[in-house]
Design a protein around this motif. Structure first.
Motif, mmCIF file in Angstrom:
data_model
loop_
_atom_site.group_PDB
_atom_site.id
_atom_site.type_symbol
_atom_site.label_atom_id
_atom_site.label_comp_id
_atom_site.label_asym_id
_atom_site.label_seq_id
_atom_site.Cartn_x
_atom_site.Cartn_y
_atom_site.Cartn_z
ATOM 1 N N VAL A 81 -9.442 0.448 1.850
ATOM 2 C CA VAL A 81 -9.353 -0.707 0.953
ATOM 3 C C VAL A 81 -7.921 -1.216 0.826
ATOM 4 C CG1 VAL A 81 -9.813 -1.538 -1.393
ATOM 5 C CG2 VAL A 81 -11.371 0.092 -0.307
ATOM 6 N N LYS A 82 -6.958 -0.298 0.741
ATOM 7 C CA LYS A 82 -5.549 -0.685 0.618
ATOM 8 C C LYS A 82 -4.691 0.236 1.478
ATOM 9 C CE LYS A 82 -5.941 -2.364 -4.176
ATOM 10 N NZ LYS A 82 -5.498 -3.755 -3.986
ATOM 11 N N VAL A 83 -3.571 -0.294 1.946
ATOM 12 C CA VAL A 83 -2.625 0.509 2.700
ATOM 13 C C VAL A 83 -1.208 0.098 2.324
ATOM 14 C CG1 VAL A 83 -2.556 -1.055 4.680
ATOM 15 C CG2 VAL A 83 -2.005 1.368 4.999
ATOM 16 N N ALA A 84 -0.283 1.046 2.306
ATOM 17 C CA ALA A 84 1.126 0.769 2.031
ATOM 18 C C ALA A 84 1.957 1.659 2.942
ATOM 19 C CB ALA A 84 1.461 1.042 0.563
ATOM 20 N N CYS A 85 3.141 1.199 3.320
ATOM 21 C CA CYS A 85 3.967 2.002 4.218
ATOM 22 C C CYS A 85 5.440 1.844 3.878
ATOM 23 C CB CYS A 85 3.715 1.637 5.678
ATOM 24 S SG CYS A 85 3.744 -0.134 6.039
ATOM 25 N N GLY A 86 6.169 2.956 4.044
ATOM 26 C CA GLY A 86 7.605 2.955 3.859
ATOM 27 C C GLY A 86 8.293 2.905 5.204
ATOM 28 N N ASN A 87 9.457 3.517 5.299
ATOM 29 C CA ASN A 87 10.171 3.523 6.581
ATOM 30 C C ASN A 87 9.390 4.251 7.664
ATOM 31 O OD1 ASN A 87 12.213 2.039 5.504
ATOM 32 N ND2 ASN A 87 13.835 3.517 5.946
ATOM 33 N N GLU A 88 8.889 5.452 7.319
ATOM 34 C CA GLU A 88 8.156 6.240 8.307
ATOM 35 C C GLU A 88 6.998 7.016 7.685
ATOM 36 O OE1 GLU A 88 11.540 7.252 11.658
ATOM 37 O OE2 GLU A 88 11.451 8.559 9.890
ATOM 38 N N HIS A 89 6.474 6.541 6.553
ATOM 39 C CA HIS A 89 5.314 7.195 5.963
ATOM 40 C C HIS A 89 4.291 6.162 5.518
ATOM 41 C CE1 HIS A 89 7.221 6.204 2.085
ATOM 42 N NE2 HIS A 89 6.112 6.594 1.470
ATOM 43 N N VAL A 90 3.046 6.614 5.405
ATOM 44 C CA VAL A 90 1.922 5.717 5.121
ATOM 45 C C VAL A 90 1.064 6.312 4.014
ATOM 46 C CG1 VAL A 90 0.065 4.352 6.148
ATOM 47 C CG2 VAL A 90 1.878 5.278 7.607
ATOM 48 N N VAL A 91 0.555 5.454 3.134
ATOM 49 C CA VAL A 91 -0.384 5.850 2.092
ATOM 50 C C VAL A 91 -1.562 4.876 2.129
ATOM 51 C CG1 VAL A 91 -0.745 6.211 -0.373
ATOM 52 C CG2 VAL A 91 1.448 6.796 0.653
ATOM 53 N N ALA A 92 -2.784 5.394 2.029
ATOM 54 C CA ALA A 92 -3.981 4.547 2.080
ATOM 55 C C ALA A 92 -4.941 4.912 0.960
ATOM 56 C CB ALA A 92 -4.671 4.684 3.431
ATOM 57 N N ALA A 93 -5.547 3.886 0.360
ATOM 58 C CA ALA A 93 -6.602 4.073 -0.638
ATOM 59 C C ALA A 93 -7.931 3.866 0.074
ATOM 60 C CB ALA A 93 -6.438 3.090 -1.791
ATOM 61 N N VAL A 94 -8.788 4.900 0.063
ATOM 62 C CA VAL A 94 -9.996 4.925 0.892
ATOM 63 C C VAL A 94 -11.207 5.245 0.027
ATOM 64 C CG1 VAL A 94 -11.045 5.950 2.944
ATOM 65 C CG2 VAL A 94 -8.557 5.748 2.798
ATOM 66 N N SER A 95 -12.349 4.652 0.366
ATOM 67 C CA SER A 95 -13.574 4.911 -0.381
ATOM 68 C C SER A 95 -14.055 6.339 -0.149
ATOM 69 C CB SER A 95 -14.671 3.928 0.049
ATOM 70 O OG SER A 95 -15.045 4.165 1.401
ATOM 71 N N THR A 96 -14.701 6.916 -1.162
ATOM 72 C CA THR A 96 -15.233 8.270 -1.019
ATOM 73 C C THR A 96 -16.482 8.278 -0.156
ATOM 74 O OG1 THR A 96 -16.439 7.974 -3.105
ATOM 75 C CG2 THR A 96 -14.289 9.064 -3.204
ATOM 76 N N GLY A 97 -17.229 7.179 -0.208
ATOM 77 C CA GLY A 97 -18.432 7.064 0.607
ATOM 78 C C GLY A 97 -18.203 6.171 1.809
ATOM 79 N N GLU A 98 -19.284 5.797 2.467
ATOM 80 C CA GLU A 98 -19.168 4.960 3.664
ATOM 81 C C GLU A 98 -18.752 3.547 3.324
ATOM 82 O OE1 GLU A 98 -21.844 3.631 7.566
ATOM 83 O OE2 GLU A 98 -22.582 5.155 6.171
ATOM 84 N N THR A 99 -19.249 3.037 2.194
ATOM 85 C CA THR A 99 -18.926 1.673 1.785
ATOM 86 C C THR A 99 -18.165 1.683 0.470
ATOM 87 O OG1 THR A 99 -21.061 1.451 0.641
ATOM 88 C CG2 THR A 99 -20.937 0.718 2.943
ATOM 89 N N TYR A 100 -17.460 0.599 0.220
ATOM 90 C CA TYR A 100 -16.688 0.452 -1.019
ATOM 91 C C TYR A 100 -17.448 -0.449 -1.969
ATOM 92 C CZ TYR A 100 -12.966 -1.023 -4.180
ATOM 93 O OH TYR A 100 -12.213 -1.303 -5.296
#
Length: 437
Positions: free
Chosen positions: A61-80
């Motif tokens: 659903v969402k993604v963010a990134c720094g210089n060399e790292h990544v964070v993602a917000a992901v659904s617990t199930g198959e769909t959001y």
């Protein structure tokens, strides 16, 4: 059969880029976290987008990134379906910016335990600085009032974590300097500073140079000099207080911050002004919010003025021109009025949805009948919601409506007691005024 994929959002940071398609898949390119043939972590360049297969069977659903790292917000199930997001992190971890409790870099996404499905907090917003991470969450429990909280971790050398020290953190820690009982709607990170904004229009900054970011020329002195280790509330020139009217979103550059307010009709900016990034027709720094020149006189606006000028010089009737101008002005005011009403209703719907389900409203979860036609059978749609809700969502609905029913019964009882007291007072007063025989 070849299917043309449509993108829903993109994000860039450092020397890498990410995109989320409408199917909820994540793609990455540039200097991306990878694994060598020997199974070791590395940063490898890719000139074409690559799929992140680790999230197959889930929706990113969402993604963010720094210089060399990544964070993602992901659904617990198959769909959001709007909520129940968990947080994953991977990449370089030399300062603990992945929030996994250590400083070991990861080639593949790893679940952050503080924001897992078993956690009492639901993630709804994420952001990355150069080597730190910030997350906004909602409290899942219905036993307390609606509560949102900001968490930070990673490099803390300049106070960008807001914990009152310059210590780095390998695990998510709440920013205790923010007020409780406030719903935070947006956050972002610069290289070395962090900013959040609440639904009430209050803005807090912390980190390098009093929360401005990478501004070594900043001329603060005395007690105001140095980095902000705690959140600082930003003063609003608009209200001579600490609230910006109609807040929408905040965004951070390396050394400046931009706030969208006025329900989308106004922007404020502060920080380093090099290259005109503050948008006020000059390159001077501003350590307090200044109004961005919006809307700009771009080609479209110039064409309108040129057309009016040509119409005037070509002998067009002045009355017709004035009448057209009045109509355009009236139409513009009506459009602005409708937009403000729409923004108000969207905000009300979102707050109501959060109050019931403890998660922000997502347009993708709206009933299809409401999206495709003007006819909306609320009773039928409510039955559909009940049929498609999982056990956790049904429990939330039950708790919400029990609380509502209890409140209504309590109010009716108090009103009846008040009426009985009033009747007694009237009766006693009438008895005193009756003359004795």
């Amino acid at each position: 059969m070849y299917v043309l994929l449509q993108l829903s959002s993109v994000k860039a940071g450092g020397m890498m880029s990410f995109a989320i398609d409408t199917l909820g898949a994540l793609w990455m390119w540039g200097n991306c976290p990878q694994q060598t043939d020997a199974g070791e972590f590395c940063i490898a360049a890719s000139s074409v987008p690559l799929p992140v297969w680790d999230f197959h069977g889930h929706t990113v659903v969402k993604v963010a990134c720094g210089n060399e790292h990544v964070v993602a917000a992901v659904s617990t199930g198959e769909t959001y379906t709007g909520g129940d997001l968990v947080c994953y992190a991977w990449g370089k971890n030399n300062h603990g910016q992945l929030g996994l409790g250590d400083k070991e870099s990861r080639s593949h996404p790893v679940l952050i335990s503080s924001f897992s499905e078993e956690s009492s907090w639901e993630v709804y917003e994420i952001a990355c600085g150069a080597w730190h991470t910030a997350v906004l969450t909602n409290k899942k429990s219905f036993d307390v009032d609606l509560e949102s909280r900001c968490w930070t971790f990673g490099l803390g050398d300049n106070g960008q974590l807001g914990h009152g020290t310059t210590a780095s953190k390998c695990s998510p820690q709440p920013v205790d300097g923010l007020p409780t009982g406030t719903f935070l709607i947006s956050l972002d990170c610069g290289l070395f500073h962090t900013t959040v904004v609440s639904s009430d229009g209050e803005v807090w900054c912390w980190g390098m140079e009093r929360g401005l970011g990478l501004c070594p020329e900043a001329s603060f002195s005395g007690v105001d000099a140095g980095d902000a280790l705690h959140p600082i509330r930003v003063q609003s020139p608009e209200t001579n207080g600490f609230k910006f009217m109609g807040p929408v979103q905040v965004a951070c550059g390396a050394a400046h911050t931009v706030l969208v307010a006025g329900d989308g009709y106004r922007m404020w900016a502060w920080g380093r002004g090099r290259s005109g990034v503050l948008g006020r027709n000059q390159t001077a720094d501003s350590y307090t919010p200044c109004v961005v020149m919006w809307p700009p006189l771009d080609e479209n606006f110039q064409e309108i003025h040129e057309d009016r000028s040509q119409a005037s010089t070509s002998g067009v009737n002045d009355h017709t021109g004035t009448e057209l101008e009045q109509k355009l002005s009236a139409a513009s005011e009506e459009l602005q009025f409708l937009r403000s009403k729409l923004t108000l209703m969207e905000r009300y719907a979102n707050i109501l949805h959060i109050s019931i389900f403890r998660k922000p409203l997502d347009e993708r979860a709206l009933p299809r009948s409401l999206q495709e036609s003007a006819v909306f059978d609320i009773r039928k749609e409510f039955e559909n919601i009940l049929d498609t809700s999982d056990t956790d969502e049904l429990n939330r609905l039950e708790i919400f409506y029990r609380s509502m029913l209890s409140g209504v019964k309590d109010k009716l009882l108090k009103r009846r007691v008040h009426e009985m007291v009033q009747e007694c007072i009237v009766s006693l007063s009438a008895g005193r005024q009756t003359p004795r025989g």
